[in-house]
Motif scaffolding. Structure first.
Motif, PDB file in Angstrom:
ATOM      1  N   PRO A 262      45.121  39.145  42.736  1.00 33.00           N
ATOM      2  CA  PRO A 262      45.236  37.687  42.726  1.00 33.00           C
ATOM      3  C   PRO A 262      44.378  36.930  43.734  1.00 33.00           C
ATOM      4  O   PRO A 262      44.336  35.698  43.696  1.00 33.00           O
ATOM      5  CB  PRO A 262      46.724  37.468  43.046  1.00 33.00           C
ATOM      6  CG  PRO A 262      47.102  38.658  43.878  1.00 33.00           C
ATOM      7  CD  PRO A 262      46.243  39.792  43.417  1.00 33.00           C
ATOM      8  N   THR A 263      43.743  37.643  44.647  1.00 29.73           N
ATOM      9  CA  THR A 263      43.051  36.918  45.714  1.00 29.73           C
ATOM     10  C   THR A 263      41.570  37.280  45.820  1.00 29.73           C
ATOM     11  O   THR A 263      41.125  38.303  45.330  1.00 29.73           O
ATOM     12  CB  THR A 263      43.729  37.203  47.078  1.00 29.73           C
ATOM     13  OG1 THR A 263      43.868  38.620  47.242  1.00 29.73           O
ATOM     14  CG2 THR A 263      45.112  36.576  47.165  1.00 29.73           C
ATOM     15  N   ILE A 264      40.841  36.423  46.491  1.00 31.68           N
ATOM     16  CA  ILE A 264      39.418  36.604  46.794  1.00 31.68           C
ATOM     17  C   ILE A 264      39.347  36.744  48.316  1.00 31.68           C
ATOM     18  O   ILE A 264      40.099  36.022  48.991  1.00 31.68           O
ATOM     19  CB  ILE A 264      38.600  35.366  46.351  1.00 31.68           C
ATOM     20  CG1 ILE A 264      38.912  34.978  44.906  1.00 31.68           C
ATOM     21  CG2 ILE A 264      37.113  35.545  46.606  1.00 31.68           C
ATOM     22  CD1 ILE A 264      38.343  35.885  43.848  1.00 31.68           C
ATOM     23  N   PRO A 265      38.542  37.564  48.890  1.00 29.44           N
ATOM     24  CA  PRO A 265      37.467  38.382  48.323  1.00 29.44           C
ATOM     25  C   PRO A 265      37.947  39.674  47.663  1.00 29.44           C
ATOM     26  O   PRO A 265      39.079  40.097  47.867  1.00 29.44           O
ATOM     27  CB  PRO A 265      36.624  38.706  49.570  1.00 29.44           C
ATOM     28  CG  PRO A 265      37.615  38.735  50.680  1.00 29.44           C
ATOM     29  CD  PRO A 265      38.594  37.638  50.349  1.00 29.44           C
ATOM     30  N   GLN A 266      37.050  40.271  46.883  1.00 31.16           N
ATOM     31  CA  GLN A 266      37.308  41.547  46.234  1.00 31.16           C
ATOM     32  C   GLN A 266      36.085  42.445  46.406  1.00 31.16           C
ATOM     33  O   GLN A 266      34.956  41.976  46.304  1.00 31.16           O
ATOM     34  CB  GLN A 266      37.584  41.334  44.745  1.00 31.16           C
ATOM     35  CG  GLN A 266      38.758  40.403  44.489  1.00 31.16           C
ATOM     36  CD  GLN A 266      39.214  40.424  43.046  1.00 31.16           C
ATOM     37  OE1 GLN A 266      38.701  41.177  42.227  1.00 31.16           O
ATOM     38  NE2 GLN A 266      40.183  39.595  42.727  1.00 31.16           N
ATOM     39  N   ILE A 267      36.356  43.715  46.648  1.00 32.38           N
ATOM     40  CA  ILE A 267      35.265  44.654  46.916  1.00 32.38           C
ATOM     41  C   ILE A 267      35.278  45.784  45.892  1.00 32.38           C
ATOM     42  O   ILE A 267      36.319  46.389  45.634  1.00 32.38           O
ATOM     43  CB  ILE A 267      35.383  45.252  48.334  1.00 32.38           C
ATOM     44  CG1 ILE A 267      35.333  44.134  49.377  1.00 32.38           C
ATOM     45  CG2 ILE A 267      34.260  46.247  48.622  1.00 32.38           C
ATOM     46  CD1 ILE A 267      36.662  43.739  49.908  1.00 32.38           C
ATOM     47  N   PHE A 268      34.116  46.061  45.343  1.00 33.41           N
ATOM     48  CA  PHE A 268      33.952  47.173  44.405  1.00 33.41           C
ATOM     49  C   PHE A 268      32.957  48.173  44.988  1.00 33.41           C
ATOM     50  O   PHE A 268      31.899  47.783  45.481  1.00 33.41           O
ATOM     51  CB  PHE A 268      33.411  46.685  43.053  1.00 33.41           C
ATOM     52  CG  PHE A 268      34.402  45.881  42.266  1.00 33.41           C
ATOM     53  CD1 PHE A 268      34.629  44.553  42.569  1.00 33.41           C
ATOM     54  CD2 PHE A 268      35.120  46.458  41.221  1.00 33.41           C
ATOM     55  CE1 PHE A 268      35.550  43.800  41.847  1.00 33.41           C
ATOM     56  CE2 PHE A 268      36.042  45.714  40.488  1.00 33.41           C
ATOM     57  CZ  PHE A 268      36.262  44.387  40.811  1.00 33.41           C
TER      58      PHE A 268
END
Lengths: 141, 85
Positions: A88-94
């Motif tokens: 549900p939140t930002i930031p996101q890491i791939f």
């Protein structure tokens, strides 16, 4: 007629048709582009949120070359990425197409040293590891 | 806009995650938009970080639509005990 045909053949148009911005296919493509891909608020040079800034700082410390996508620039990316990763939140890491987590998780992986291992698994040598090796070399000299 | 209190969040997490210890700090001066939480639950045992965080996100799915800054630490009772020593 002729110009219409040209339009259909335009590669940009075809690409957009195949993966509409914000769709699963669109994100599949984005996270494949680089070994480390992040979705953040703002840009690495000008983060617009403390959590996004923290992620940028951590990756900088490790000397990681990554793609950053500013979710504030496109509402369909901002909403779409949350659905894509079910987060549900930002930031996101791939890393290597795999969703790693948000800022809290990256920070914890960094603090425990696990981030160095995660990066190594995909063939990235963390700058922190190199610094350590250099230090050992110096000691030997 | 709905705002949430520390108590509301603490109660919800405690109940749904069978948490043995929950700390919730509202860092928004009462606006309810920024929280820092620590959750200790046996449900985290054997689960990697990502899954633990997903559990908490799941419990607060509705709330996280309006809370714009949310930071968490997730520990098993054993980890929590070690940290207290």
């Amino acid at each position: 007629m002729f110009s219409a045909l040209r339009l259909i053949r335009s590669p940009g148009l075809v690409a957009r048709y195949c993966s509409q911005v914000g769709s699963k296919e669109y994100f599949d493509k984005l996270v494949t582009n680089k070994k480390v891909v992040i979705f953040m608020k703002g840009t690495p040079d000008m983060p617009r949120c403390g959590f996004s800034n923290a992620v940028v700082q951590i990756l900088r410390m490790h000397g990681v070359d990554y793609d950053a996508h500013n979710v504030l620039a496109d509402e369909s990316v901002r909403q779409g990425i949350k659905e894509y990763s079910e987060w549900p939140t930002i930031p996101q890491i791939f890393i290597n197409k795999e969703f790693i987590g948000g800022c809290d998780i990256l920070l914890q992986l960094h603090q425990s040293g696990e981030l160095i291992e995660e990066l190594q698994k995909v063939g990235i040598t963390s700058a922190l590891l190199e610094a350590e090796v250099d230090e050992n070399d110096d000691k030997r000299k | 806009m709905t705002t949430y209190t520390e108590e509301y969040i603490r109660n919800k997490i405690t109940k749904e995650l069978e948490a043995t210890h929950v700390e919730v700090v509202d860092q928004s001066d009462g606006c309810g938009g920024k929280f820092n939480v620590v959750v200790v639950s046996p449900k985290f045992t054997g689960k990697p970080l990502l899954q633990r965080h997903r559990l908490v996100n799941g419990v607060l799915a509705e709330e996280l639509k309006t809370i714009h800054a949310f930071s968490m630490k997730t520990l098993t009772p054993e980890q929590w005990e070690q940290q207290q020593q």
